[in-house]
Design a protein around this motif. Structure first.
Motif, PDB file in Angstrom:
ATOM      1  N   ARG A 160       1.000  -1.626  -0.008  1.00 45.87           N
ATOM      2  CA  ARG A 160      -0.099   0.017   0.019  1.00 45.87           C
ATOM      3  C   ARG A 160       0.966   1.195   0.111  1.00 45.87           C
ATOM      4  NH1 ARG A 160      -3.421  -3.182   3.163  1.00 45.87           N
ATOM      5  NH2 ARG A 160      -1.874  -3.286   4.763  1.00 45.87           N
ATOM      6  N   GLN A 161       1.937   1.308   0.437  1.00 47.22           N
ATOM      7  CA  GLN A 161       2.712   2.616   0.974  1.00 47.22           C
ATOM      8  C   GLN A 161       3.837   2.680  -0.160  1.00 47.22           C
ATOM      9  OE1 GLN A 161       4.101   2.790   5.156  1.00 47.22           O
ATOM     10  NE2 GLN A 161       5.893   5.047   4.490  1.00 47.22           N
ATOM     11  N   VAL A 162       4.598   1.854  -0.439  1.00 49.40           N
ATOM     12  CA  VAL A 162       5.550   2.085  -1.776  1.00 49.40           C
ATOM     13  C   VAL A 162       5.076   1.120  -3.016  1.00 49.40           C
ATOM     14  CG1 VAL A 162       7.075   2.402   0.613  1.00 49.40           C
ATOM     15  CG2 VAL A 162       7.396   0.725  -0.536  1.00 49.40           C
ATOM     16  N   GLN A 163       4.479   0.258  -3.499  1.00 55.25           N
ATOM     17  CA  GLN A 163       3.439   0.065  -4.672  1.00 55.25           C
ATOM     18  C   GLN A 163       4.505  -1.080  -4.685  1.00 55.25           C
ATOM     19  OE1 GLN A 163       3.742   3.421  -4.004  1.00 55.25           O
ATOM     20  NE2 GLN A 163       2.351   3.409  -3.125  1.00 55.25           N
ATOM     21  N   LEU A 164       4.814  -2.074  -3.633  1.00 56.48           N
ATOM     22  CA  LEU A 164       5.513  -3.124  -4.120  1.00 56.48           C
ATOM     23  C   LEU A 164       4.525  -3.921  -4.629  1.00 56.48           C
ATOM     24  CD1 LEU A 164       8.589  -3.772  -3.849  1.00 56.48           C
ATOM     25  CD2 LEU A 164       7.858  -4.857  -1.536  1.00 56.48           C
ATOM     26  N   GLY A 221       2.656 -25.055  -7.100  1.00 51.56           N
ATOM     27  CA  GLY A 221       1.565 -23.481  -6.113  1.00 51.56           C
ATOM     28  C   GLY A 221       2.272 -21.918  -6.139  1.00 51.56           C
ATOM     29  N   LEU A 222       4.082 -22.581  -5.636  1.00 49.17           N
ATOM     30  CA  LEU A 222       4.407 -21.430  -5.091  1.00 49.17           C
ATOM     31  C   LEU A 222       4.832 -20.539  -6.211  1.00 49.17           C
ATOM     32  CD1 LEU A 222       6.626 -22.431  -2.147  1.00 49.17           C
ATOM     33  CD2 LEU A 222       4.438 -20.975  -2.346  1.00 49.17           C
ATOM     34  N   LEU A 223       4.989 -21.732  -7.377  1.00 52.45           N
ATOM     35  CA  LEU A 223       5.690 -20.538  -9.208  1.00 52.45           C
ATOM     36  C   LEU A 223       4.336 -19.961  -9.555  1.00 52.45           C
ATOM     37  CD1 LEU A 223       8.394 -23.944 -10.413  1.00 52.45           C
ATOM     38  CD2 LEU A 223       8.378 -21.677  -8.840  1.00 52.45           C
ATOM     39  N   SER A 224       3.247 -20.820  -9.492  1.00 50.61           N
ATOM     40  CA  SER A 224       2.015 -20.616 -10.373  1.00 50.61           C
ATOM     41  C   SER A 224       1.554 -19.424  -9.707  1.00 50.61           C
ATOM     42  CB  SER A 224       0.852 -21.750  -9.973  1.00 50.61           C
ATOM     43  OG  SER A 224       1.429 -23.089 -10.703  1.00 50.61           O
ATOM     44  N   MET A 225       1.822 -18.782  -8.278  1.00 50.07           N
ATOM     45  CA  MET A 225       1.381 -18.570  -7.230  1.00 50.07           C
ATOM     46  C   MET A 225       2.673 -17.125  -7.348  1.00 50.07           C
ATOM     47  SD  MET A 225      -0.109 -16.171  -5.474  1.00 50.07           S
ATOM     48  CE  MET A 225      -0.237 -14.886  -4.391  1.00 50.07           C
ATOM     49  N   MET A 226       3.535 -16.534  -7.589  1.00 46.89           N
ATOM     50  CA  MET A 226       4.471 -15.716  -8.461  1.00 46.89           C
ATOM     51  C   MET A 226       4.500 -15.640  -9.800  1.00 46.89           C
ATOM     52  SD  MET A 226       7.417 -13.877  -6.993  1.00 46.89           S
ATOM     53  CE  MET A 226       9.047 -13.581  -6.142  1.00 46.89           C
ATOM     54  N   ASP A 231      -1.244  -6.772 -10.234  1.00 49.18           N
ATOM     55  CA  ASP A 231      -2.668  -6.505  -9.156  1.00 49.18           C
ATOM     56  C   ASP A 231      -3.430  -7.562  -8.177  1.00 49.18           C
ATOM     57  OD1 ASP A 231      -3.820  -7.461 -11.239  1.00 49.18           O
ATOM     58  OD2 ASP A 231      -5.179  -6.224 -11.403  1.00 49.18           O
ATOM     59  N   PHE A 232      -2.493  -8.774  -8.805  1.00 45.04           N
ATOM     60  CA  PHE A 232      -2.656  -9.992  -7.481  1.00 45.04           C
ATOM     61  C   PHE A 232      -2.251 -10.620  -6.058  1.00 45.04           C
ATOM     62  CE2 PHE A 232      -3.710 -14.907  -6.596  1.00 45.04           C
ATOM     63  CZ  PHE A 232      -4.955 -14.563  -6.156  1.00 45.04           C
ATOM     64  N   THR A 233      -2.529 -10.184  -4.951  1.00 49.29           N
ATOM     65  CA  THR A 233      -1.484  -9.725  -4.036  1.00 49.29           C
ATOM     66  C   THR A 233      -1.605 -11.210  -3.267  1.00 49.29           C
ATOM     67  OG1 THR A 233      -2.612  -8.458  -2.271  1.00 49.29           O
ATOM     68  CG2 THR A 233      -1.952  -7.652  -4.037  1.00 49.29           C
ATOM     69  N   GLY A 234      -2.633 -11.881  -3.199  1.00 50.89           N
ATOM     70  CA  GLY A 234      -3.358 -13.414  -2.615  1.00 50.89           C
ATOM     71  C   GLY A 234      -3.724 -12.334  -0.959  1.00 50.89           C
ATOM     72  N   PRO A 235      -3.734 -12.557   0.098  1.00 54.05           N
ATOM     73  CA  PRO A 235      -3.047 -13.876   0.580  1.00 54.05           C
ATOM     74  C   PRO A 235      -3.654 -15.390  -0.338  1.00 54.05           C
ATOM     75  CG  PRO A 235      -4.269 -13.803   2.733  1.00 54.05           C
ATOM     76  CD  PRO A 235      -4.243 -12.517   1.429  1.00 54.05           C
TER      77      PRO A 235
END
Length: 313
Positions: A160-164, A221-226, A231-235
């Motif tokens: 939210r603060q630095v758009q990481l 799953g981790l590779l797919s998430m990355m 704009d998709f952060t999760g969790p």
């Protein structure tokens, strides 16, 4: 080819992730302080020019240029993280801050390996991502549970603060080769005890349930998430939604090992959850991901690993 940093890369999950990333042609920098990780888990990667090992504690900042970061650093088994709870909290919180600061400096996308423990002893079943949890903030598991919850807070504040660019994955019980034989977790406990002919230790009535995800599925799953859109952060929950009681798991391990060990019941540890099962609807929809390896098949591969390891020892 990307240059990727994996903290906790010599641990159980981290080493499998390093394997997969190197196999995909990426340059991988594995960072680990070897508190619970092992050189044996990544030694086979050492000759590969795409793999680099760095001994370092993530509670201390360091400089490196990378394109992406997988933050897996932290002891995950209660017997390990309760040994030094203050350091566990430092690893979760200071480690997250240091990796987030690094990601912000170099403009890297960063994934946090969070945990189902953020849900505590849940009163909603199965657990969806919008459930806030039921966690004891002052118990013997709090250093891990609340540390991981604070790390998630930090990730979303940096977003939210630095758009990481952040990704948060909540990992449920995962098992497979390279688990530590003395980590105190139920799968490794049962397998080692069954191979040695010792009683299988069951805490409580044995009717409490867990869901078990094989490590290869979890890494998928981790590779797919990355790889999801910025704009998709999760969790996002990553785990197997098929539940087993502790007694069912014990009987299956005994059958696979061919052991005649008996079951030995002991009191339930403090704050041990009665049920833990992921709602993976979001992972199915957004990642096109769900586990593929059945419990029996995964346990057979895990038993084979422990037979070899115990024989070598």
């Amino acid at each position: 080819m990307a240059k990727l940093l994996v903290t906790g890369g010599a641990g159980f999950l981290g080493s499998h992730l390093c394997d997969r990333l190197v196999g995909l042609g990426h340059h991988v920098v594995c960072v680990d302080n070897f508190l619970t990780g092992s050189q044996d888990n990544v030694g086979h990667l050492s000759p590969n020019p795409l793999f680099e090992m760095m001994r370092h504690d993530v509670t201390l900042p360091f400089e490196i240029e990378v394109d992406g970061i997988y933050n897996l650093a932290c002891p995950a088994a209660p017997v390990h993280y309760q040994r030094d709870p203050i350091q566990t909290t430092r690893t979760n919180v200071l480690g997250a801050i240091n990796m987030l600061d690094l990601a912000a400096r170099v403009g890297a996308r960063i994934l946090q390996a969070s945990t189902s423990e953020v849900y505590g002893d849940p009163d909603i079943h199965p657990q969806p991502e919008d459930y806030w949890g039921r966690v004891n903030p002052v118990g013997i598991r709090s250093c891990y549970d609340e540390g991981k919850r604070c790390a998630e807070t930090l990730f979303f504040d940096y977003w939210r603060q630095v758009q990481l660019e952040i990704k948060v994955a909540r990992i449920f019980n995962t098992y497979g080769p390279r688990m530590h034989p003395n980590d105190g977790r139920v799968v490794s406990n049962f397998i080692v005890q069954a191979i040695r002919g010792e009683p299988l230790t069951i805490y409580g009535t044995g009717r409490q349930t867990r869901s078990f995800c094989y490590v290869d599925d979890l890494i998928d799953g981790l590779l797919s998430m990355m790889a999801t859109a910025a704009d998709f952060t999760g969790p996002v929950n990553l785990g197997n939604p098929v539940e087993s009681t502790m007694i069912e798991l014990a009987e299956l391990v005994l059958a696979i090992v061919g052991s005649r060990s008996r079951l030995e019941f002991r009191p339930l540890p403090q704050d041990d959850p009665r049920q833990r099962c992921p709602d993976i609807s979001l992972a199915r929809k957004s990642l096109r991901w769900e586990p593929k390896v059945g419990l029996e098949d995964g346990l057979r591969q895990t038993v084979a690993y422990f037979r070899h390891r115990l024989a070598a020892a």
